[in-house]
Design a protein around this motif. Structure first.
Motif, PDB file in Angstrom:
ATOM      1  N   PHE A  49      27.709   7.817  -8.886  1.00 19.31           N
ATOM      2  CA  PHE A  49      28.306   9.042  -9.427  1.00 19.31           C
ATOM      3  C   PHE A  49      28.943   9.895  -8.336  1.00 19.31           C
ATOM      4  O   PHE A  49      30.066  10.385  -8.489  1.00 19.31           O
ATOM      5  N   ILE A  50      28.225  10.097  -7.246  1.00 18.44           N
ATOM      6  CA  ILE A  50      28.739  10.968  -6.186  1.00 18.44           C
ATOM      7  C   ILE A  50      30.063  10.439  -5.643  1.00 18.44           C
ATOM      8  O   ILE A  50      31.051  11.171  -5.545  1.00 18.44           O
ATOM      9  N   ILE A  51      30.104   9.162  -5.315  1.00 20.75           N
ATOM     10  CA  ILE A  51      31.337   8.578  -4.763  1.00 20.75           C
ATOM     11  C   ILE A  51      32.439   8.572  -5.814  1.00 20.75           C
ATOM     12  O   ILE A  51      33.593   8.925  -5.534  1.00 20.75           O
ATOM     13  N   GLY A  52      32.108   8.191  -7.037  1.00 19.95           N
ATOM     14  CA  GLY A  52      33.114   8.172  -8.106  1.00 19.95           C
ATOM     15  C   GLY A  52      33.680   9.551  -8.388  1.00 19.95           C
ATOM     16  O   GLY A  52      34.891   9.714  -8.573  1.00 19.95           O
ATOM     17  N   ASP A  53      32.820  10.562  -8.406  1.00 19.11           N
ATOM     18  CA  ASP A  53      33.253  11.934  -8.692  1.00 19.11           C
ATOM     19  C   ASP A  53      34.172  12.476  -7.601  1.00 19.11           C
ATOM     20  O   ASP A  53      35.099  13.236  -7.875  1.00 19.11           O
ATOM     21  N   ILE A  54      33.916  12.077  -6.380  1.00 24.70           N
ATOM     22  CA  ILE A  54      34.740  12.549  -5.266  1.00 24.70           C
ATOM     23  C   ILE A  54      36.155  11.965  -5.334  1.00 24.70           C
ATOM     24  O   ILE A  54      37.138  12.659  -5.126  1.00 24.70           O
ATOM     25  N   PHE A  55      36.247  10.670  -5.669  1.00 28.16           N
ATOM     26  CA  PHE A  55      37.549   9.991  -5.593  1.00 28.16           C
ATOM     27  C   PHE A  55      38.283   9.858  -6.922  1.00 28.16           C
ATOM     28  O   PHE A  55      39.483   9.568  -6.934  1.00 28.16           O
ATOM     29  N   ALA A  56      37.610  10.091  -8.051  1.00 24.91           N
ATOM     30  CA  ALA A  56      38.249   9.937  -9.365  1.00 24.91           C
ATOM     31  C   ALA A  56      39.521  10.768  -9.540  1.00 24.91           C
ATOM     32  O   ALA A  56      40.482  10.297 -10.161  1.00 24.91           O
ATOM     33  N   PRO A  57      39.586  12.010  -9.010  1.00 26.52           N
ATOM     34  CA  PRO A  57      40.814  12.794  -9.188  1.00 26.52           C
ATOM     35  C   PRO A  57      42.077  12.131  -8.641  1.00 26.52           C
ATOM     36  O   PRO A  57      43.181  12.471  -9.051  1.00 26.52           O
ATOM     37  N   LEU A  58      41.930  11.187  -7.713  1.00 31.80           N
ATOM     38  CA  LEU A  58      43.106  10.467  -7.210  1.00 31.80           C
ATOM     39  C   LEU A  58      43.812   9.724  -8.338  1.00 31.80           C
ATOM     40  O   LEU A  58      45.021   9.525  -8.298  1.00 31.80           O
ATOM     41  N   GLY A  59      43.050   9.332  -9.343  1.00 26.19           N
ATOM     42  CA  GLY A  59      43.645   8.633 -10.480  1.00 26.19           C
ATOM     43  C   GLY A  59      44.555   9.532 -11.296  1.00 26.19           C
ATOM     44  O   GLY A  59      45.466   9.048 -11.972  1.00 26.19           O
ATOM     45  N   LYS A  60      44.313  10.821 -11.227  1.00 25.91           N
ATOM     46  CA  LYS A  60      45.126  11.775 -11.994  1.00 25.91           C
ATOM     47  C   LYS A  60      46.427  12.103 -11.268  1.00 25.91           C
ATOM     48  O   LYS A  60      47.407  12.493 -11.886  1.00 25.91           O
ATOM     49  N   ARG A  61      46.417  11.929  -9.941  1.00 26.82           N
ATOM     50  CA  ARG A  61      47.583  12.355  -9.163  1.00 26.82           C
ATOM     51  C   ARG A  61      48.305  11.209  -8.472  1.00 26.82           C
ATOM     52  O   ARG A  61      49.491  11.297  -8.223  1.00 26.82           O
ATOM     53  N   ILE A 119      43.586   6.193 -16.723  1.00 26.54           N
ATOM     54  CA  ILE A 119      43.226   4.803 -16.433  1.00 26.54           C
ATOM     55  C   ILE A 119      42.944   4.654 -14.944  1.00 26.54           C
ATOM     56  O   ILE A 119      41.989   3.985 -14.544  1.00 26.54           O
ATOM     57  N   GLY A 120      43.791   5.288 -14.124  1.00 27.55           N
ATOM     58  CA  GLY A 120      43.583   5.228 -12.674  1.00 27.55           C
ATOM     59  C   GLY A 120      42.236   5.788 -12.264  1.00 27.55           C
ATOM     60  O   GLY A 120      41.558   5.220 -11.401  1.00 27.55           O
ATOM     61  N   GLY A 121      41.835   6.899 -12.880  1.00 20.46           N
ATOM     62  CA  GLY A 121      40.533   7.487 -12.576  1.00 20.46           C
ATOM     63  C   GLY A 121      39.393   6.538 -12.918  1.00 20.46           C
ATOM     64  O   GLY A 121      38.448   6.375 -12.136  1.00 20.46           O
ATOM     65  N   ALA A 122      39.487   5.893 -14.084  1.00 17.69           N
ATOM     66  CA  ALA A 122      38.450   4.936 -14.491  1.00 17.69           C
ATOM     67  C   ALA A 122      38.374   3.766 -13.516  1.00 17.69           C
ATOM     68  O   ALA A 122      37.283   3.310 -13.150  1.00 17.69           O
ATOM     69  N   MET A 123      39.531   3.285 -13.075  1.00 12.41           N
ATOM     70  CA  MET A 123      39.556   2.161 -12.136  1.00 12.41           C
ATOM     71  C   MET A 123      38.976   2.559 -10.779  1.00 12.41           C
ATOM     72  O   MET A 123      38.270   1.773 -10.148  1.00 12.41           O
ATOM     73  N   ILE A 124      39.265   3.777 -10.356  1.00 12.32           N
ATOM     74  CA  ILE A 124      38.727   4.252  -9.078  1.00 12.32           C
ATOM     75  C   ILE A 124      37.210   4.417  -9.159  1.00 12.32           C
ATOM     76  O   ILE A 124      36.475   4.028  -8.241  1.00 12.32           O
ATOM     77  N   VAL A 125      36.719   4.982 -10.259  1.00 15.08           N
ATOM     78  CA  VAL A 125      35.269   5.132 -10.437  1.00 15.08           C
ATOM     79  C   VAL A 125      34.595   3.764 -10.438  1.00 15.08           C
ATOM     80  O   VAL A 125      33.574   3.559  -9.763  1.00 15.08           O
ATOM     81  N   PHE A 126      35.159   2.806 -11.172  1.00 14.39           N
ATOM     82  CA  PHE A 126      34.588   1.452 -11.245  1.00 14.39           C
ATOM     83  C   PHE A 126      34.577   0.800  -9.864  1.00 14.39           C
ATOM     84  O   PHE A 126      33.554   0.280  -9.415  1.00 14.39           O
ATOM     85  N   THR A 127      35.728   0.826  -9.189  1.00 13.43           N
ATOM     86  CA  THR A 127      35.840   0.178  -7.874  1.00 13.43           C
ATOM     87  C   THR A 127      34.924   0.844  -6.851  1.00 13.43           C
ATOM     88  O   THR A 127      34.250   0.153  -6.070  1.00 13.43           O
ATOM     89  N   GLY A 128      34.868   2.177  -6.872  1.00  7.39           N
ATOM     90  CA  GLY A 128      33.984   2.886  -5.946  1.00  7.39           C
ATOM     91  C   GLY A 128      32.527   2.518  -6.152  1.00  7.39           C
ATOM     92  O   GLY A 128      31.784   2.300  -5.190  1.00  7.39           O
ATOM     93  N   ALA A 129      32.117   2.416  -7.430  1.00  9.28           N
ATOM     94  CA  ALA A 129      30.726   2.055  -7.730  1.00  9.28           C
ATOM     95  C   ALA A 129      30.408   0.638  -7.265  1.00  9.28           C
ATOM     96  O   ALA A 129      29.331   0.381  -6.720  1.00  9.28           O
ATOM     97  N   VAL A 130      31.347  -0.286  -7.461  1.00  7.55           N
ATOM     98  CA  VAL A 130      31.127  -1.663  -7.012  1.00  7.55           C
ATOM     99  C   VAL A 130      30.984  -1.707  -5.490  1.00  7.55           C
ATOM    100  O   VAL A 130      30.069  -2.358  -4.964  1.00  7.55           O
TER     101      VAL A 130
END
Length: 198
Positions: free
Chosen positions: A108-120, A133-144
């Motif tokens: 969660f911490i890592i995903g929350d920090i980087f998810a906004p990149l998907g919006k911009r 969609i970009g935010g979801a992909m960033i959260v998924f990739t960050g968690a992995v």
């Protein structure tokens, strides 16, 4: 000032504080669980009381909201993101097994920090509400990536299935966090899903 400009201005300080929150899940790996749980509870209780004082005394609330690098306008009549985050950390560290608590909180911490990149920046295509969609992909990739890191460099064993399930749950719940604050829904929801499946 437009909302996006405020978010950009506020984000660095808030994100750094969130990144500092990694001390709690990583502490669960090497320190006594009771020490972490008790420390988080005291921090949560302090912020909870501060929020109540903000709501009761408008001058305190006004002063808090002037700290634009740390406060958000939506917190005028709502508990702060810090309070909600610490509530989640407390509940997860108290109720769930160590590997589930560490995974759900670090994801969660890592995903929350980087998810906004998907919006911009990365695939800013709206998916659910304001989520992309970009935010979801960033959260998924960050968690992995966090799961691989934890499995490789800590005493925890996190199977590929566990990491992929947690990453998918995190990305999905982040998309659905428009009615329940993401500081509550995403980490606790992910911990519940992982506990039920593993």
């Amino acid at each position: 000032i437009m909302d996006s400009e405020v978010i950009t201005f506020e984000a660095p300080a808030r994100k750094l504080l969130k990144l500092g929150g990694l001390i709690f899940p990583l502490g669960l790996i090497w320190l006594p669980r009771e020490l972490i749980t008790r420390s988080v509870f005291y921090l949560f209780a302090g912020l909870f009381v501060f929020d109540l004082l903000r709501f009761y005394f408008p001058n305190i609330n006004t002063g808090y909201l002037k700290l634009r690098a740390f406060a958000k306008e939506k917190e005028l009549k709502r508990f702060s993101g810090y309070t909600l985050f610490l509530f989640s950390v407390f509940m997860i560290s108290w109720l769930f097994e160590t590997h589930i608590a560490v995974a759900s909180l670090t994801f969660f911490i890592i995903g929350d920090i980087f998810a906004p990149l998907g919006k911009r920046v990365f695939l800013p295509i709206k998916f659910i509400g304001e989520k992309t969609i970009g935010g979801a992909m960033i959260v998924f990739t960050g968690a992995v990536l966090v799961g691989v890191f934890l499995n490789s460099l800590s005493p925890l064993f996190l199977s590929a299935k566990f990491v992929l399930t947690g990453a998918a749950a995190m990305a999905l719940l982040d998309q659905l966090s428009f009615s329940v604050d993401d500081n509550i829904l995403v980490p606790i929801g992910t911990a519940v899903i992982l506990a039920l499946l593993f």
